[in-house]
Motif scaffolding. Structure first.
Motif, mmCIF file in Angstrom:
data_model
loop_
_atom_site.group_PDB
_atom_site.id
_atom_site.type_symbol
_atom_site.label_atom_id
_atom_site.label_comp_id
_atom_site.label_asym_id
_atom_site.label_seq_id
_atom_site.Cartn_x
_atom_site.Cartn_y
_atom_site.Cartn_z
ATOM 1 N N MET A 86 56.986 -52.168 14.392
ATOM 2 C CA MET A 86 56.428 -51.785 13.069
ATOM 3 C C MET A 86 57.295 -50.886 12.212
ATOM 4 S SD MET A 86 53.431 -49.357 14.851
ATOM 5 C CE MET A 86 53.873 -48.066 15.650
ATOM 6 N N ARG A 87 56.777 -50.700 11.136
ATOM 7 C CA ARG A 87 57.723 -49.824 9.975
ATOM 8 C C ARG A 87 56.776 -48.562 10.162
ATOM 9 N NH1 ARG A 87 61.337 -50.474 6.075
ATOM 10 N NH2 ARG A 87 61.053 -52.780 6.538
ATOM 11 N N TRP A 88 57.661 -47.502 10.567
ATOM 12 C CA TRP A 88 56.934 -46.073 10.953
ATOM 13 C C TRP A 88 58.010 -45.055 10.716
ATOM 14 C CZ3 TRP A 88 51.910 -45.790 11.906
ATOM 15 C CH2 TRP A 88 51.407 -44.726 12.224
ATOM 16 N N ASN A 89 57.543 -43.917 9.746
ATOM 17 C CA ASN A 89 58.376 -42.919 9.638
ATOM 18 C C ASN A 89 57.886 -41.717 10.391
ATOM 19 O OD1 ASN A 89 59.732 -40.698 8.530
ATOM 20 N ND2 ASN A 89 59.545 -41.479 6.247
ATOM 21 N N THR A 90 58.251 -41.558 11.307
ATOM 22 C CA THR A 90 57.898 -40.375 12.107
ATOM 23 C C THR A 90 57.822 -38.970 11.341
ATOM 24 O OG1 THR A 90 60.094 -40.013 13.137
ATOM 25 C CG2 THR A 90 58.515 -41.306 14.526
ATOM 26 N N ASP A 91 59.124 -38.864 10.305
ATOM 27 C CA ASP A 91 58.914 -37.630 9.588
ATOM 28 C C ASP A 91 57.874 -37.304 8.815
ATOM 29 O OD1 ASP A 91 61.489 -37.402 10.505
ATOM 30 O OD2 ASP A 91 62.654 -38.015 8.844
ATOM 31 N N THR A 92 57.092 -38.406 8.061
ATOM 32 C CA THR A 92 56.047 -38.037 7.565
ATOM 33 C C THR A 92 54.768 -38.557 8.206
ATOM 34 O OG1 THR A 92 56.399 -40.288 6.290
ATOM 35 C CG2 THR A 92 57.375 -38.302 5.147
ATOM 36 N N MET A 93 54.786 -39.548 9.231
ATOM 37 C CA MET A 93 53.632 -40.100 9.723
ATOM 38 C C MET A 93 53.405 -39.514 11.150
ATOM 39 S SD MET A 93 54.314 -43.770 8.414
ATOM 40 C CE MET A 93 52.858 -44.676 8.879
ATOM 41 N N GLY A 94 54.386 -38.969 11.728
ATOM 42 C CA GLY A 94 54.101 -38.162 12.939
ATOM 43 C C GLY A 94 54.559 -39.134 14.008
ATOM 44 N N PHE A 95 54.067 -38.669 15.195
ATOM 45 C CA PHE A 95 54.268 -39.675 16.392
ATOM 46 C C PHE A 95 53.200 -40.243 17.155
ATOM 47 C CE2 PHE A 95 58.028 -37.077 16.008
ATOM 48 C CZ PHE A 95 59.338 -37.653 16.328
ATOM 49 N N ASP A 110 60.277 -43.515 22.366
ATOM 50 C CA ASP A 110 61.700 -43.859 21.977
ATOM 51 C C ASP A 110 62.210 -43.013 20.706
ATOM 52 O OD1 ASP A 110 63.986 -45.459 22.614
ATOM 53 O OD2 ASP A 110 63.625 -46.337 20.820
ATOM 54 N N GLU A 111 60.972 -43.210 19.964
ATOM 55 C CA GLU A 111 61.511 -42.406 18.523
ATOM 56 C C GLU A 111 61.517 -40.901 18.839
ATOM 57 O OE1 GLU A 111 61.910 -43.656 15.558
ATOM 58 O OE2 GLU A 111 62.156 -45.402 16.898
ATOM 59 N N CYS A 112 60.947 -40.500 19.822
ATOM 60 C CA CYS A 112 61.176 -39.012 20.129
ATOM 61 C C CYS A 112 62.531 -38.757 20.722
ATOM 62 C CB CYS A 112 60.093 -38.529 21.268
ATOM 63 S SG CYS A 112 60.122 -36.770 21.802
ATOM 64 N N GLU A 117 66.547 -33.436 17.192
ATOM 65 C CA GLU A 117 66.477 -32.274 18.272
ATOM 66 C C GLU A 117 65.672 -33.106 19.504
ATOM 67 O OE1 GLU A 117 64.200 -29.139 16.479
ATOM 68 O OE2 GLU A 117 65.557 -29.190 14.814
ATOM 69 N N PRO A 118 66.351 -33.839 20.171
ATOM 70 C CA PRO A 118 65.921 -34.511 21.247
ATOM 71 C C PRO A 118 65.339 -33.451 22.310
ATOM 72 C CG PRO A 118 67.869 -35.370 21.311
ATOM 73 C CD PRO A 118 67.677 -34.334 19.873
ATOM 74 N N THR A 119 64.121 -33.632 23.172
ATOM 75 C CA THR A 119 63.884 -32.780 23.953
ATOM 76 C C THR A 119 63.261 -33.506 25.247
ATOM 77 O OG1 THR A 119 61.550 -32.752 23.088
ATOM 78 C CG2 THR A 119 63.135 -30.801 22.292
ATOM 79 N N PRO A 120 63.215 -32.750 26.292
ATOM 80 C CA PRO A 120 62.974 -33.782 27.711
ATOM 81 C C PRO A 120 61.351 -33.916 27.148
ATOM 82 C CG PRO A 120 63.791 -31.453 28.146
ATOM 83 C CD PRO A 120 63.829 -31.511 26.821
ATOM 84 N N CYS A 121 60.918 -35.130 27.902
ATOM 85 C CA CYS A 121 59.664 -35.831 27.603
ATOM 86 C C CYS A 121 58.596 -34.916 28.299
ATOM 87 C CB CYS A 121 59.604 -37.212 28.201
ATOM 88 S SG CYS A 121 58.098 -37.677 27.996
ATOM 89 N N ASP A 122 57.790 -34.259 27.792
ATOM 90 C CA ASP A 122 56.710 -33.579 28.438
ATOM 91 C C ASP A 122 55.255 -34.098 28.343
ATOM 92 O OD1 ASP A 122 56.019 -32.933 25.665
ATOM 93 O OD2 ASP A 122 55.890 -30.702 26.120
ATOM 94 N N TYR A 123 55.164 -35.379 28.154
ATOM 95 C CA TYR A 123 53.843 -36.277 28.143
ATOM 96 C C TYR A 123 53.043 -35.748 29.227
ATOM 97 C CZ TYR A 123 50.493 -39.726 28.018
ATOM 98 O OH TYR A 123 49.040 -40.570 28.138
ATOM 99 N N ASP A 124 51.892 -35.619 29.179
ATOM 100 C CA ASP A 124 50.805 -35.221 30.098
ATOM 101 C C ASP A 124 49.737 -36.178 30.116
ATOM 102 O OD1 ASP A 124 48.832 -33.991 31.746
ATOM 103 O OD2 ASP A 124 49.061 -32.140 30.805
#
Length: 138
Positions: A86-95, A110-112, A117-124
């Motif tokens: 899908m077309r998605w802009n994480t800068d304006t629409m978030g994650f 994957d966008e994250c 500024e990639p950071t380690p995944c901290d998904y809970d």
């Protein structure tokens, strides 16, 4: 026609014409240029602009737009296992996104990983959040 751009108001003078031709633009871009000039899209083969002066205001504190970025996001939905593009802009629409197939929330992991500024995944999985979502919410 490259100018040394600086912050704030500036004025440029140029004696060379700006030559625009459809093969240098996508169809939609060319249609927009023709519309701005009041010309028919299909029949216009070249536009020569004699603009001797340009004024602009530049705010260098704002993030530059990446012209190479496609804004096409590809993820696999963990709920229905569909590969979603899908077309998605994480800068304006978030994650935060929702799967167009099943409607469940879709993590844009994957966008994250491809941010400036990639950071380690901290998904809970217990709270179904990560640091990017907490920023968006708060």
């Amino acid at each position: 026609m490259a100018y040394e751009v600086h912050d704030g108001y500036q004025k440029f003078r140029d004696t060379e014409p700006l030559i625009l031709e459809p093969e240098d633009w996508s169809f939609d871009e060319w249609a927009t240029i023709c519309k701005l000039c009041g010309l028919p899209t299909g029949q216009t083969e070249r536009i020569v602009l004699h603009a001797s002066e340009m004024e602009c205001f530049v705010d260098l504190s704002k993030k530059a737009v990446d012209g190479e970025r496609t804004y096409i996001v590809t993820e696999v939905c963990p709920h229905c296992e569909s590969e979603v593009e899908m077309r998605w802009n994480t800068d304006t629409m978030g994650f935060k996104a929702f799967c167009p197939v099943c409607g469940e929330r879709l993590m844009l992991c994957d966008e994250c990983r491809h941010t400036e500024e990639p950071t380690p995944c901290d998904y809970d999985s217990k709270t179904d959040t990560c640091h990017r979502m907490k920023k968006e919410d708060g």
